[in-house]
Design a protein around this motif. Structure first.
Motif, short mmCIF file in Angstrom:
data_model
loop_
_atom_site.label_atom_id
_atom_site.label_comp_id
_atom_site.label_asym_id
_atom_site.label_seq_id
_atom_site.Cartn_x
_atom_site.Cartn_y
_atom_site.Cartn_z
N ALA A 165 -23.35 -36.47 22.83
CA ALA A 165 -24.09 -38.04 22.61
C ALA A 165 -22.87 -38.85 22.49
O ALA A 165 -22.85 -40.10 22.18
N LEU A 166 -21.64 -38.25 21.77
CA LEU A 166 -21.09 -38.54 21.28
C LEU A 166 -19.25 -39.80 22.37
O LEU A 166 -19.51 -38.65 23.51
N ASP A 167 -18.81 -40.30 22.42
CA ASP A 167 -17.94 -40.78 23.07
C ASP A 167 -16.67 -39.84 23.31
O ASP A 167 -16.31 -39.27 22.75
N THR A 168 -15.80 -39.55 24.00
CA THR A 168 -14.46 -38.56 24.38
C THR A 168 -13.62 -38.87 23.76
O THR A 168 -13.87 -37.56 22.38
N GLY A 169 -13.52 -39.61 22.75
CA GLY A 169 -12.42 -39.38 21.04
C GLY A 169 -13.13 -39.01 20.17
O GLY A 169 -12.40 -38.04 19.44
N LEU A 170 -14.06 -39.45 20.09
CA LEU A 170 -14.46 -39.15 19.49
C LEU A 170 -15.44 -37.63 18.88
O LEU A 170 -15.44 -36.79 17.74
N ARG A 171 -16.16 -37.27 20.03
CA ARG A 171 -16.33 -35.77 20.03
C ARG A 171 -15.05 -34.62 20.22
O ARG A 171 -15.38 -33.96 19.14
N GLY A 172 -13.88 -35.46 20.45
CA GLY A 172 -12.62 -34.32 20.15
C GLY A 172 -12.24 -34.24 18.23
O GLY A 172 -12.43 -32.61 18.51
N ALA A 173 -12.76 -35.06 17.81
CA ALA A 173 -12.30 -35.17 16.26
C ALA A 173 -13.66 -34.39 15.57
O ALA A 173 -13.37 -33.77 14.72
N MET A 174 -14.20 -34.71 16.55
CA MET A 174 -16.04 -33.92 15.76
C MET A 174 -15.52 -32.60 15.89
O MET A 174 -16.11 -32.20 14.40
N ARG A 175 -15.22 -32.25 17.23
CA ARG A 175 -15.01 -30.62 17.19
C ARG A 175 -13.98 -30.46 16.23
O ARG A 175 -14.64 -29.02 15.47
N LYS A 176 -13.01 -31.27 16.02
CA LYS A 176 -12.41 -29.88 15.44
C LYS A 176 -12.21 -29.80 13.44
O LYS A 176 -12.60 -29.15 12.81
N MET A 177 -13.11 -31.32 13.15
CA MET A 177 -13.68 -31.16 11.88
C MET A 177 -14.50 -30.21 11.95
O MET A 177 -14.53 -29.59 10.45
N VAL A 178 -15.48 -29.95 12.67
CA VAL A 178 -16.61 -28.91 12.42
C VAL A 178 -16.14 -27.40 12.81
O VAL A 178 -16.88 -27.32 11.76
N ALA A 179 -15.43 -27.33 12.99
CA ALA A 179 -14.89 -26.06 13.35
C ALA A 179 -14.41 -25.38 12.48
O ALA A 179 -14.36 -24.58 11.81
N ARG A 180 -13.21 -26.99 11.60
CA ARG A 180 -12.41 -26.77 10.70
C ARG A 180 -12.99 -25.74 9.61
O ARG A 180 -12.96 -25.42 8.65
N LEU A 181 -14.16 -27.14 8.80
CA LEU A 181 -15.12 -27.36 8.17
C LEU A 181 -15.60 -25.58 8.16
O LEU A 181 -16.27 -25.44 6.89
N LEU A 182 -16.07 -26.09 9.06
CA LEU A 182 -17.43 -24.07 9.24
C LEU A 182 -16.48 -22.67 8.85
O LEU A 182 -16.96 -22.12 8.02
N GLU A 183 -15.12 -22.61 8.84
CA GLU A 183 -14.15 -21.75 8.94
C GLU A 183 -13.77 -21.84 7.45
O GLU A 183 -13.99 -20.97 6.42
N ASP A 184 -14.02 -23.01 6.75
CA ASP A 184 -12.93 -23.21 5.88
C ASP A 184 -14.36 -22.28 4.35
O ASP A 184 -14.12 -21.97 3.31
N ALA A 185 -16.14 -22.83 5.17
CA ALA A 185 -16.82 -22.71 4.58
C ALA A 185 -17.08 -20.84 4.95
O ALA A 185 -17.80 -19.86 3.99
N GLY A 186 -16.45 -20.39 5.39
CA GLY A 186 -16.70 -19.06 5.64
C GLY A 186 -18.42 -18.85 6.51
O GLY A 186 -18.81 -17.37 6.64
N VAL A 187 -18.60 -19.80 7.63
CA VAL A 187 -20.42 -19.70 8.15
C VAL A 187 -19.75 -18.68 9.41
O VAL A 187 -19.45 -19.88 10.05
N THR A 188 -21.18 -17.92 9.64
CA THR A 188 -20.56 -17.85 10.94
C THR A 188 -21.68 -19.00 11.91
O THR A 188 -22.22 -18.53 11.80
N THR A 189 -20.78 -18.88 12.89
CA THR A 189 -21.16 -20.25 13.98
C THR A 189 -21.45 -19.60 15.73
O THR A 189 -21.16 -18.98 15.68
N ILE A 190 -22.96 -19.76 15.78
CA ILE A 190 -22.79 -20.41 17.55
C ILE A 190 -23.37 -21.65 18.08
O ILE A 190 -23.97 -22.31 17.28
N LEU A 191 -22.23 -22.10 18.89
CA LEU A 191 -22.81 -23.13 19.58
C LEU A 191 -23.26 -23.53 21.21
O LEU A 191 -22.18 -22.32 21.69
N VAL A 192 -24.23 -24.35 21.23
CA VAL A 192 -24.25 -23.92 22.70
C VAL A 192 -23.64 -25.45 23.61
O VAL A 192 -23.90 -26.95 22.59
#
Length: 350
Positions: A165-192
């Motif tokens: 539901a996010l616009d294109t620019g925000l979508r890319g930034a959010m995706r990178k932020m979430v990926a980094r956050l979950l990686e730092d937290a060591g949380v196994t993640t599944i995205l659909v």
């Protein structure tokens, strides 16, 4: 070590088969993306993992614990699985802080400190804790939803198209932020997701579904470069597919003689190139080379997508897509020569 093992998971709704014997292992700490067109079964699979739906057959195991099999099923609230839906699903009658703290066991100052730490982790300012969900942007709502899911210290995080539901620019930034956050937290993640670009950039394991079946899984680069079939190739991006005769590691096709990853195969086959593998140069670099004419140019900034029409004797008039630098793309009507970067991929033969 695998965090999640999905074994022969099947589900039907009446006469409609939603999942057909799905097998997939998700490594601990990884980011696995399940991608496929609408109706492929990816959301049903996610709901099975979360415990919102139950399979007709098969089993799910998380960190060695069987979540569901033919004899029992662990309820969703006991699975310790975080879930972030597409719309965030925040409680409209609660502030941001109360949404994040929903379900926390801590009270008093410990609860306040925990909420603040979670807000910091998703880059939300402290003063936003008193706001209401309707006062937030789409990206902020998704971050609150993610913080709420992380508050429960999940063993596995499920993301159900959270950026759609996010616009294109925000979508890319959010995706990178979430990926980094979950990686730092060591949380196994599944995205659909149904977005191919999102899937390729977010995943370290990609699983492609079609008609309720898992058709291919592996590293995103491997699936992009070496898809099992034409449908998977075209779903993951634009592709140039053509018939060829394979001999001694070379394909003889409309583009001339092209190197292939044939693995010793010889005979008739379909080969695939990605548009960025087709390189253009001015005529006449090689009088015997593959000549073409640019018939259309779709300018996209740094990248320009060109349509070129072959001028070879074997296949005059055949059109192909080529990607070129936006700054140096030749105009429509230009005579060019095609060369190939790297090897073509040979689809698996019967």
């Amino acid at each position: 070590m695998n965090a999640l093992d999905i074994i022969n998971l099947s589900k039907s709704f009446g006469a409609q088969t939603a999942l057909d014997s799905i097998n997939l292992s998700v490594p601990t700490g990884s980011r696995t993306v399940i991608v496929g067109p609408s109706g492929s079964g990816k959301t049903t699979l996610l709901r099975m993992i979360a415990g919102f739906e139950f399979p007709d057959a098969g089993s799910l195991t998380l960190n060695g614990q069987t979540l569901v099999d033919s004899t029992h099923a662990v309820p969703a609230y006991q699975r310790q699985i975080g879930y972030v839906p597409q719309d965030g699903a925040l409680f409209p009658h609660m502030t941001v802080a109360d949404n994040i703290g929903f379900g926390l066991a801590e009270t008093g100052s410990a609860r306040t400190e925990r909420i603040q730490a979670l807000m910091d982790s998703v880059a939300l300012n402290a003063d936003m804790g008193a706001r209401w969900p309707h006062e937030l942007s789409g990206g902020q709502q998704q971050r609150v939803s993610l913080a709420r899911a992380l508050a429960q210290q999940p063993r596995l995080m499920l993301l159900d198209e959270p950026f759609s539901a996010l616009d294109t620019g925000l979508r890319g930034a959010m995706r990178k932020m979430v990926a980094r956050l979950l990686e730092d937290a060591g949380v196994t993640t599944i995205l659909v997701t149904h977005d191919q670009g999102e899937a390729l950039s977010f995943a370290d394991q990609l699983a492609v579904m079609r008609d309720g079946r898992l058709v291919q899984s592996g590293h995103p680069m491997d699936l992009y470069r070496y898809p099992d079939d034409e449908q998977t190739a075209r779903f993951l991006g634009e592709a140039v597919v053509m018939p060829a005769r394979i001999e001694a590691g070379w394909a003889h096709c409309d583009l001339g003689r092209v190197m292939v990853n044939s693995n010793g195969f010889a005979g008739a086959a379909q080969i695939m190139l990605r548009p960025e593998q087709l390189q253009l140069s001015d005529i006449p670099a090689d009088p015997d080379g593959c000549h073409a004419v640019v018939t259309d140019r779709d300018f996209g900034g740094n990248v320009c997508t060109l349509t070129v029409e072959l001028r070879t004797q074997a296949s005059p008039g055949r059109s192909l897509l080529v990607r070129s630098s936006g700054m140096h793309a030749p105009p429509a009507g230009s005579a060019v020569q095609l060369s190939i970067l790297g090897a073509a991929h040979v689809f698996a033969t019967p």
